[in-house]
Write a protein that holds these residues in place. Sequence first.
Motif, PDB file in Angstrom:
ATOM      1  N   ARG A  48      41.408  34.728  44.784  1.00  0.00           N
ATOM      2  CA  ARG A  48      41.671  34.690  43.343  1.00  0.00           C
ATOM      3  C   ARG A  48      42.704  35.774  43.030  1.00  0.00           C
ATOM      4  O   ARG A  48      42.882  36.712  43.793  1.00  0.00           O
ATOM      5  CB  ARG A  48      40.402  34.966  42.526  1.00  0.00           C
ATOM      6  N   TYR A  52      40.565  39.194  38.840  1.00  0.00           N
ATOM      7  CA  TYR A  52      39.588  38.125  38.653  1.00  0.00           C
ATOM      8  C   TYR A  52      38.166  38.628  38.902  1.00  0.00           C
ATOM      9  O   TYR A  52      37.229  38.236  38.211  1.00  0.00           O
ATOM     10  CB  TYR A  52      39.894  36.967  39.606  1.00  0.00           C
ATOM     11  N   GLN A  72      34.893  35.502  37.273  1.00  0.00           N
ATOM     12  CA  GLN A  72      34.987  35.170  35.862  1.00  0.00           C
ATOM     13  C   GLN A  72      34.097  33.990  35.467  1.00  0.00           C
ATOM     14  O   GLN A  72      33.805  33.804  34.289  1.00  0.00           O
ATOM     15  CB  GLN A  72      36.446  34.932  35.474  1.00  0.00           C
TER      16      GLN A  72
END
Length: 91
Positions: A48, A52, A72
Amino acid sequence: QSPKLAQQIAKVVASLRITGTPPAGVYQGGYKGETGVYANLTEKLPERPLGYYAESAVWLGKAGTERIVIGQQLDEVWYSPDHYGTFRRWQ
């Protein structure tokens, strides 16, 4: 898993989700001056963009080796008992 560990992880995750920081007294490091950011440099978690993932120690006081990393998405919670050496998906 112990009930005490599960309760503490739930507290830390809730605090990270609501405030962006762990509960008072729980250490939060971060990547190169980015408080709370987990960079996933070892790529043990899904890839990511930087920022993140958020990270925190688990217990009050000394940081110790246990860590929590959240993504997230609400279901993205990982527990590391050995300072990011290994990860276990947390339910």
